[in-house]
Design an enzyme around this catalytic site. Structure first.
Site, mmCIF file in Angstrom:
data_model
loop_
_atom_site.group_PDB
_atom_site.id
_atom_site.type_symbol
_atom_site.label_atom_id
_atom_site.label_comp_id
_atom_site.label_asym_id
_atom_site.label_seq_id
_atom_site.Cartn_x
_atom_site.Cartn_y
_atom_site.Cartn_z
ATOM 1 C CE LYS B 98 80.345 39.856 37.057
ATOM 2 N NZ LYS B 98 79.898 39.682 35.663
ATOM 3 N N GLY B 159 81.674 40.808 26.678
ATOM 4 C CA GLY B 159 80.926 41.267 25.505
ATOM 5 C C GLY B 159 81.552 40.948 24.162
ATOM 6 C CB ALA B 185 83.254 37.712 30.798
ATOM 7 N N GLY B 186 82.586 36.414 27.909
ATOM 8 C CA GLY B 186 83.232 35.969 26.680
ATOM 9 C C GLY B 186 82.547 34.825 25.971
ATOM 10 C CG ASN B 207 74.251 40.171 29.796
ATOM 11 O OD1 ASN B 207 73.356 40.247 28.963
ATOM 12 N ND2 ASN B 207 74.423 41.128 30.663
ATOM 13 C CB THR B 208 77.254 39.826 25.330
ATOM 14 O OG1 THR B 208 77.628 40.758 26.346
ATOM 15 C CG2 THR B 208 77.302 40.501 23.977
#
Lengths: 66, 261
Positions: B98, B159, B185-186, B207-208
């Site tokens: 990535k 995040g 992301a997000g 992830n987050t």
């Protein structure tokens, strides 16, 4: 002799190979990556890499990341 | 729908939910998170070993059958991303990478220009390149032309858990780009992952939202279901949106009408 290990000046014994240092640090060779003076030596060649004064060594491992 | 296969870098990808391994309260829960998420593609980062502390290696927590996707986080330009990618591949954990090139510390927005440069170099070296990017159509075309295996536009800054704020732009990429578009992301909630899948994203990377949930293991399962539901909805073809109401029940044969007849 002094080498730069992960950005820090580090004293190591003369005559060490890269493989010796990895063993001395207690690292599992399968789980780490090494950059030696900006080159990536193959794992099977670590025994042949004789460390010299001022060598720059990066020893890395995988951590959590997104 | 049985033939709905996602192929990336010549590999059949069994789950359209990709997950990251950062920020978990404890690494020991990661195997259960991966199992519950059903994810196959797992991101990790490469960092210097700190000899003064007793650290764990993330590889100890990721099942062998997973596809490891190291990121190039920490890279501020193409050259650094290429350096990190080469090191990651030297670990012997495959050739997925990535690309993440960031020099903006406040919003962590990706540098598309440097990302294109790094992609060009790494594709030539045989990497399967999945670049994290700002959802810009022209840059997505450049990445595709450079040989990227997918493009990974952000939904919102990394995040933030803000959701699919870039929806209209991501939609354009999905319409115009013939390689998988993966929202990275997000994404903060399963409903937002589902939303990305409903508009035709090939996958989402989370992830987050999982790592910082009250119960990350249960949240992993929630995301898995949401991604599957969204994909199924996309394949089913969502109904048209209309301005005025249109009754779902027949407009004839009301009780009151019977009386007046």
């Amino acid at each position: 002799m002094l080498i730069v290990l992960n950005g820090k000046e580090t004293e190591i014994k003369d005559g060490m190979t890269l493989a010796d240092l990895i063993r001395y640090k207690g690292l599992e060779p399968d789980r780490i990556v090494v950059e030696y003076n900006m080159e990536i030596p193959k794992k099977e060649d670590w025994e042949k890499v004789a460390l010299k004064e001022n060598d720059r060594l990066e020893i890395l491992r995988f951590v959590g990341g997104g | 729908m049985m033939d709905d296969k996602l192929i990336i870098g010549g590999r059949y990808i069994t789950s359209r939910l990709f997950i990251g391994t950062g920020k978990f309260p404890a690494n020991r829960i990661i195997p259960d998170v991966i199992k519950n998420s059903k994810a196959q593609v797992i991101t990790v980062a490469l960092r210097r070993i700190d000899f003064d502390s007793d650290e764990e290696n993330m590889l100890n927590y990721i099942p062998e059958e997973c596809i490891l996707m190291p990121n190039t986080s920490g890279a501020r330009n193409a050259e650094e991303a290429v350096r990190i990618a080469r090191l990651a591949r030297a670990s012997g954990c495959g050739n997925f990478v990535k690309i993440e090139v960031i020099s903006d510390n406040r919003y962590l927005l990706p540098d598309n220009r440097e990302t294109v440069k790094a992609t060009e170099i790494l594709v030539k070296e045989g990497f399967v390149v999945l670049p994290y990017m700002n959802p810009d159509l022209m840059d997505a075309k450049r990445l595709r032309d450079a040989g990227a295996a997918a493009v990974m536009p952000l939904g919102a800054p990394i995040g933030t858990n803000k959701g699919l704020k870039t929806k209209e732009l991501v939609k354009i990429l999905i319409d115009e780009i013939d390689i998988p578009v993966i929202v990275d992301a997000g994404i903060g909630k399963p409903s937002e992952a589902c939303e990305a899948m409903e508009i035709g994203a090939a996958a989402v990377l989370v992830n987050t939202a999982i790592a910082t949930a009250g119960d990350p293991i249960a949240m992993a399962a929630a995301f898995s279901k949401a991604v599957e539901a969204g994909r199924m909805a996309f394949l089913s073809g969502t109904g048209a949106v209309k301005e005025y109401a249109e009754a779902s029940s027949p407009l004839t044969g009301f009780l009151s009408a019977w009386e007046s007849e």
